[in-house]
Design an enzyme around this catalytic site. Structure first.
Site, PDB file in Angstrom:
ATOM      1  N   TRP A  29      99.288  69.319  29.572  1.00 26.02           N
ATOM      2  CA  TRP A  29      98.863  68.057  28.951  1.00 26.02           C
ATOM      3  C   TRP A  29      99.609  66.990  29.731  1.00 26.02           C
ATOM      4  O   TRP A  29     100.827  66.892  29.660  1.00 26.02           O
ATOM      5  CB  TRP A  29      99.247  68.044  27.480  1.00 26.02           C
ATOM      6  CG  TRP A  29      98.733  66.862  26.735  1.00 26.02           C
ATOM      7  CD1 TRP A  29      97.468  66.685  26.237  1.00 26.02           C
ATOM      8  CD2 TRP A  29      99.469  65.690  26.346  1.00 26.02           C
ATOM      9  NE1 TRP A  29      97.377  65.473  25.590  1.00 26.02           N
ATOM     10  CE2 TRP A  29      98.585  64.847  25.641  1.00 26.02           C
ATOM     11  CE3 TRP A  29     100.771  65.261  26.533  1.00 26.02           C
ATOM     12  CZ2 TRP A  29      98.973  63.616  25.118  1.00 26.02           C
ATOM     13  CZ3 TRP A  29     101.157  64.038  26.016  1.00 26.02           C
ATOM     14  CH2 TRP A  29     100.261  63.227  25.311  1.00 26.02           C
ATOM     15  N   CYS A  81     103.177  71.000  26.954  1.00 26.05           N
ATOM     16  CA  CYS A  81     102.353  71.941  27.673  1.00 26.05           C
ATOM     17  C   CYS A  81     102.687  73.313  27.099  1.00 26.05           C
ATOM     18  O   CYS A  81     103.593  73.433  26.278  1.00 26.05           O
ATOM     19  CB  CYS A  81     102.738  71.949  29.148  1.00 26.05           C
ATOM     20  SG  CYS A  81     102.736  70.313  29.894  1.00 26.05           S
ATOM     21  N   ARG A 132      98.399  73.254  22.893  1.00 31.70           N
ATOM     22  CA  ARG A 132      99.480  72.404  23.394  1.00 31.70           C
ATOM     23  C   ARG A 132      99.038  71.522  24.563  1.00 31.70           C
ATOM     24  O   ARG A 132      99.825  70.739  25.083  1.00 31.70           O
ATOM     25  CB  ARG A 132     100.659  73.270  23.857  1.00 31.70           C
ATOM     26  CG  ARG A 132     101.184  74.184  22.787  1.00 31.70           C
ATOM     27  CD  ARG A 132     102.251  75.093  23.351  1.00 31.70           C
ATOM     28  NE  ARG A 132     103.462  74.349  23.633  1.00 31.70           N
ATOM     29  CZ  ARG A 132     104.418  74.118  22.758  1.00 31.70           C
ATOM     30  NH1 ARG A 132     104.311  74.589  21.545  1.00 31.70           N
ATOM     31  NH2 ARG A 132     105.481  73.431  23.092  1.00 31.70           N
ATOM     32  N   ASN A 170     107.707  72.331  30.629  1.00 25.94           N
ATOM     33  CA  ASN A 170     107.173  71.548  29.512  1.00 25.94           C
ATOM     34  C   ASN A 170     108.264  70.550  29.140  1.00 25.94           C
ATOM     35  O   ASN A 170     109.411  70.928  28.972  1.00 25.94           O
ATOM     36  CB  ASN A 170     106.888  72.519  28.345  1.00 25.94           C
ATOM     37  CG  ASN A 170     106.709  71.812  27.025  1.00 25.94           C
ATOM     38  OD1 ASN A 170     106.220  70.691  26.972  1.00 25.94           O
ATOM     39  ND2 ASN A 170     107.103  72.476  25.948  1.00 25.94           N
ATOM     40  N   GLY A 171     107.909  69.272  29.049  1.00 23.67           N
ATOM     41  CA  GLY A 171     108.911  68.259  28.700  1.00 23.67           C
ATOM     42  C   GLY A 171     108.877  67.113  29.687  1.00 23.67           C
ATOM     43  O   GLY A 171     107.929  66.987  30.471  1.00 23.67           O
ATOM     44  N   HIS A 176      91.702  39.024   4.484  1.00 20.61           N
ATOM     45  CA  HIS A 176      92.716  38.405   5.345  1.00 20.61           C
ATOM     46  C   HIS A 176      92.423  38.617   6.831  1.00 20.61           C
ATOM     47  O   HIS A 176      93.341  38.672   7.636  1.00 20.61           O
ATOM     48  CB  HIS A 176      94.106  38.948   4.991  1.00 20.61           C
ATOM     49  CG  HIS A 176      94.506  38.622   3.593  1.00 20.61           C
ATOM     50  ND1 HIS A 176      94.667  37.329   3.147  1.00 20.61           N
ATOM     51  CD2 HIS A 176      94.725  39.416   2.524  1.00 20.61           C
ATOM     52  CE1 HIS A 176      94.991  37.342   1.863  1.00 20.61           C
ATOM     53  NE2 HIS A 176      95.031  38.600   1.453  1.00 20.61           N
ATOM     54  N   GLU A 199      93.197  58.557   7.175  1.00 15.38           N
ATOM     55  CA  GLU A 199      93.003  59.913   7.705  1.00 15.38           C
ATOM     56  C   GLU A 199      91.537  60.124   8.108  1.00 15.38           C
ATOM     57  O   GLU A 199      91.256  60.735   9.143  1.00 15.38           O
ATOM     58  CB  GLU A 199      93.462  60.941   6.649  1.00 15.38           C
ATOM     59  CG  GLU A 199      93.231  62.388   6.977  1.00 15.38           C
ATOM     60  CD  GLU A 199      93.875  62.877   8.285  1.00 15.38           C
ATOM     61  OE1 GLU A 199      94.716  62.176   8.860  1.00 15.38           O
ATOM     62  OE2 GLU A 199      93.485  63.967   8.734  1.00 15.38           O
ATOM     63  N   LYS A 240      90.179  61.085  11.803  1.00 15.36           N
ATOM     64  CA  LYS A 240      89.300  62.232  12.098  1.00 15.36           C
ATOM     65  C   LYS A 240      88.109  61.771  12.928  1.00 15.36           C
ATOM     66  O   LYS A 240      87.724  62.413  13.891  1.00 15.36           O
ATOM     67  CB  LYS A 240      88.771  62.894  10.805  1.00 15.36           C
ATOM     68  CG  LYS A 240      89.753  63.677   9.989  1.00 15.36           C
ATOM     69  CD  LYS A 240      90.248  64.952  10.633  1.00 15.36           C
ATOM     70  CE  LYS A 240      91.411  64.770  11.522  1.00 15.36           C
ATOM     71  NZ  LYS A 240      92.736  64.810  11.077  1.00 15.36           N
TER      72      LYS A 240
END
Ligand code: G6P
Length: 607
Positions: free
Chosen positions: A74, A2, A27, A99-100, A502, A479, A483
Site C-alpha cells: 500500500w 503493507c 493490508r 512495512n512502515g 448554517h 458512517e 460507506k
C-alpha cells in the site's frame, strides 16, 4: 502499511508465500512481489496490481525456492508500480520487504548515493542497500542486519534474506506487527498470523524492538536491547468463521453484511441474555475501574471512530461525560486528562498505527485505566491494553467495515450497561431486552434489499450526496456517508440536521440526493422539520425512517423507506444495516471494486 510473509523451509515455499499474500491483501493491494533463494541464486518477481497478477507471473516464470520473502504493498513513498513493489534488492545479494515508514531514509540515501544505484522511489530500498553496505564490509549477515536497523528511525516490520546465507532469514519489528510461525522443520514470519494458518497454528508475536533470526531448525529472538530472549508461543486453535470463503455470496462485504445477525448473537453471548446483564466473564478489577470512572476518552479511526461517536450519546445519557476523538488528532496536541478518566480505544483490527500510537501516548498520561474494544484477540492493541472487550465479529475481509461496526456498537452499549450497574444507576428492563431482539430485527431489515436496490439505482449517477441525522442517527449518517464514498467514489457529506441552515442548505438542488435517517419520537419530528426545509428548496429526499414517524408530508417525488418499528435503544445498530446495503448495491451498479476499493486498505499500519 503493507503485508509481509516469509519462510525458511525444505520445500518450495512460493505457493505458501502467495497464499499468505492473498490473506494479507486487506493490508494493501496496489502491487506485490516475492523474492526466493534457490541454489544460491536470488530470484525476484514483482507485479503492479493485486496478488493474483503476481501469482500468475510466478507460475509462468516457474521461479521457486525454499527460502523466501513476499510483500503486498500500500503505497506510501512512490506510486504503485512494479519498480516500487517489494522485495527491494541490493547487488543481487540482499533482498528485503518492509512495512512502515523510515523517517531518516533521505539522510541514509544521501550517504549511500555514490555507492548504490537506487531503482525505486521508496524509503524501503535504502534499508536493503544499508544492510548490503555493512555486509560487504564484514560478510557477516547477522551483524550487517543489526548494524543497519540500529540506524533506522521510524516504524518498521521487515524481513530480509541473503543469497549467500540461503538457510537464514532475519525479521525485525518496531512499531509494526510481525509474528513468527513455528512449523516442523520450517519457520515463517508474517504481518498477521492469518497469513500462515494454512501452515501452522503456533505463533510468537514479536514485541516492539525485537529482532528474530529464522532458519529451518531453530529461531532466535533478541529484544530491543539486543539481549537474547524467549517469547511465549501462542496457539490459534481455530481459523475463525470467515476463513476466506465467500460462502455463496458475491462479495466478502455482502457476506459480512448478512452475517450480522449471527455475529451480534455471538457478541451478546454471556453478556446480555434473557433480559439480564451477565458479568461472570468480566474481571472484578475492571468492574471496580468502571465504578470509579467519571469521564471517558474514546480514541479510534474511520468506522471505529463513528462507533465511538454513537457511544457518546448512550454514555452521556448515563451521566458519564465522554469525549471522542480521531486518533491522529489526539496524537499531536496537548491533552488535558479529566480526573478519573478511562481511556478507551476502538479498533476492528487492533493494528491501526494511529490508534496504537494514541494508546502509547495515553499510557504516559494519568488515566484511570486503558480498555480496548477490538475484534482481534491477538492484536497489538489488545496486548498493549490493560483490559479488552472483544467484538466477536469473526474475520472481516471487506475493506469497508460492516459487521465489525455493529458489533462494536453492541459492545459499547454493553459497556454502558456495565457502568450503570457498577454505579448502581437503574437500567430499564425494556432496554436490556431490546438487545436480544437485534439479530431478528437485522434479519427483518435485510429483507428490504429489493427496495434498497431501487434506491441505489436512483443515486448511482449522483456526483454528491448528503446524509443527515439527529442525535445518535447523526454518527450513523457519518458512517453511511463513509460507506458510500469508500465503495462508489461518490462524494458524500454528513451533517447533523440542525447544522443545515448554517451553510450546507446552499448546496441543495434537485441533483443532489439528501439521505436522512429518522428515528421515532421528538428527535425524529425535529429531523422531519429540517427535511421540509430541504423539500422547500427543491431538494431530492430519500428518507430511511422508523414507521412511527409521520412521513406523509414528504412529497411523492421523494422516496421514503420504512424501517418498521425499531426500538429506540437499538435504532443506531439497526438503521445502519439498510444504509450498508445501499452503498453495496450502488457499488454493484457502478461496477466498482467492492471488497478492495481503490487507494484504501483494511488495516492502516502506518501513520
Ligand atoms: C481503515 C479501514 C476502515 C477502518 C479504519 C480503522 O481505514 O479501511 O474501514 O474503519 O481503518 O480501522 P480499525 O481496524 O482500527 O478499526
Amino acid at each position: 502499511m503493507c503485508g509481509i510473509v516469509g519462510g525458511v523451509a525444505e520445500r518450495n515455499i512460493a505457493p505458501i508465500l502467495l497464499e499468505g499474500l492473498k490473506r494479507l491483501e486487506y493490508r494493501g493491494y496496489d502491487s506485490a512481489g516475492v523474492g526466493l533463494i534457490e541454489k544460491n541464486t536470488l530470484h525476484i518477481c514483482k507485479a503492479a496490481g493485486k496478488v493474483q497478477v503476481l501469482a500468475d507471473k510466478v507460475k509462468a516464470s516457474k521461479v521457486r525456492g525454499s527460502t523466501g520473502i513476499a510483500h503486498t504493498r500500500w503505497a506510501t513513498h512512490g506510486i504503485p508500480s512494479e519498480k516500487n513493489a517489494h522485495p527491494h534488492a541490493s547487488s543481487e545479494e540482499i533482498a528485503l520487504v518492509h512495512n512502515g515508514i523510515i523517517e531518516n531514509y533521505l539522510e541514509i540515501k544521501a550517504e549511500l548515493a555514490s555507492k548504490y544505484e537506487f531503482k525505486s522511489d521508496t524509503d524501503s530500498e535504502v534499508i536493503a542497500h544499508l544492510i548490503h553496505f555493512y555486509y560487504a564490509q564484514s560478510q557477516d549477515f547477522a551483524a550487517a542486519v543489526k548494524q543497519a536497523i540500529s540506524r533506522l528511525k521510524g516504524a518498521y516490520a521487515l524481513a530480509v534474506i541473503c543469497r549467500n546465507n540461503p538457510r537464514q532469514m532475519f525479521a525485525a519489528s518496531r512499531g509494526a506487527p510481525l509474528v513468527v510461525g513455528i512449523g516442523i522443520g520450517e519457520h515463517f514470519v508474517a504481518s498477521d498470523s492469518f497469513a500462515l494458518l494454512p501452515v501452522t497454528r503456533q505463533f510468537i508475536y514479536l514485541e516492539d524492538g525485537d529482532l528474530a533470526e529464522i532458519s529451518r531448525e531453530y529461531f532466535t529472538i533478541w529484544d530491543k536491547n539486543g539481549k537474547e530472549t524467549e517469547r511465549q508461543v501462542q496457539e490459534i486453535l481455530q481459523e475463525g468463521s470467515t476463513d476466506g470463503a465467500k460462502a455463496g455470496y458475491s462479495h466478502f462485504m455482502q457476506k459480512e453484511i448478512y452475517e450480522q445477525p449471527s455475529v451480534i448473537a455471538a457478541t451478546l453471548e454471556g453478556r446480555i441474555h434473557a433480559g439480564e446483564i451477565q458479568t461472570t466473564s468480566i474481571a472484578p478489577q475492571f468492574l471496580e475501574r468502571l465504578k470509579a470512572a467519571e469521564h471517558i476518552q474514546i480514541i479510534a479511526c474511520g468506522t471505529s471512530y463513528h462507533a465511538g461517536l454513537v457511544a457518546k450519546y448512550r454514555l452521556e445519557e448515563l451521566g458519564i461525560s465522554t469525549a471522542v476523538e480521531v486518533a491522529s488528532e489526539y496524537l499531536y496536541r496537548q491533552n488535558a486528562v479529566a480526573k478519573n478518566s478511562l481511556f478507551i480505544s476502538i479498533s476492528q483490527s487492533g493494528e491501526t498505527a494511529d490508534t496504537l500510537a494514541a494508546l502509547e501516548k495515553a499510557k504516559k498520561l494519568p488515566y484511570l485505566d486503558y480498555l480496548t474494544i477490538c475484534n482481534v484477540a491477538e492484536s497489538a492493541l489488545v496486548r498493549a491494553s490493560n483490559f479488552a472487550l472483544l467484538t466477536r465479529a469473526g474475520r472481516e475481509i471487506g475493506v469497508a467495515s460492516t459487521k465489525a461496526f455493529t458489533s462494536q456498537l453492541v459492545v459499547l452499549d454493553f459497556l454502558a450497561m456495565l457502568i450503570s450497574q457498577a454505579k448502581k444507576t437503574p437500567i430499564k428492563n425494556s432496554t436490556i431486552t431490546a438487545y436480544g431482539n437485534i439479530p431478528a430485527e437485522i434479519k427483518r431489515l435485510l429483507e428490504l434489499n429489493e427496495e434498497i436496490k431501487k434506491i441505489a439505482n436512483e443515486i448511482k449517477d449522483a456526483k454528491s450526496c448528503m446524509f443527515l441525522g439527529r442525535g445518535a442517527a447523526y454518527p450513523i449518517a457519518c458512517e453511511a456517508a463513509l460507506k458510500l464514498k469508500e465503495l462508489t467514489y461518490i462524494h458524500a457529506e454528513s451533517y447533523p440536521c440542525g447544522e443545515l441552515k448554517h451553510g450546507p442548505l446552499a448546496l441543495i438542488d434537485k441533483t443532489m440526493p439528501v439521505i436522512a435517517i429518522v428515528q421515532a419520537g421528538e428527535l425524529g419530528e425535529k429531523t422531519m422539520n429540517n427535511l421540509h426545509e430541504v423539500q422547500a428548496r427543491g431538494g431530492r429526499l430519500i428518507v430511511f425512517a422508523d414507521s412511527r414517524v409521520n412521513t406523509n408530508t414528504i412529497g411523492e417525488e421523494n422516496i421514503v423507506l420504512s424501517l418498521g418499528v425499531c426500538q429506540e435503544e437499538i435504532f443506531p445498530i439497526l438503521s445502519i444495516v439498510p444504509l450498508q446495503l445501499l452503498a453495496y448495491n450502488c457499488a454493484l451498479l457502478k461496477g466498482t471494486d467492492i471488497d478492495q476499493p481503490r487507494n484504501l486498505a483494511k488495516s492502516v499500519t502506518v501513520e
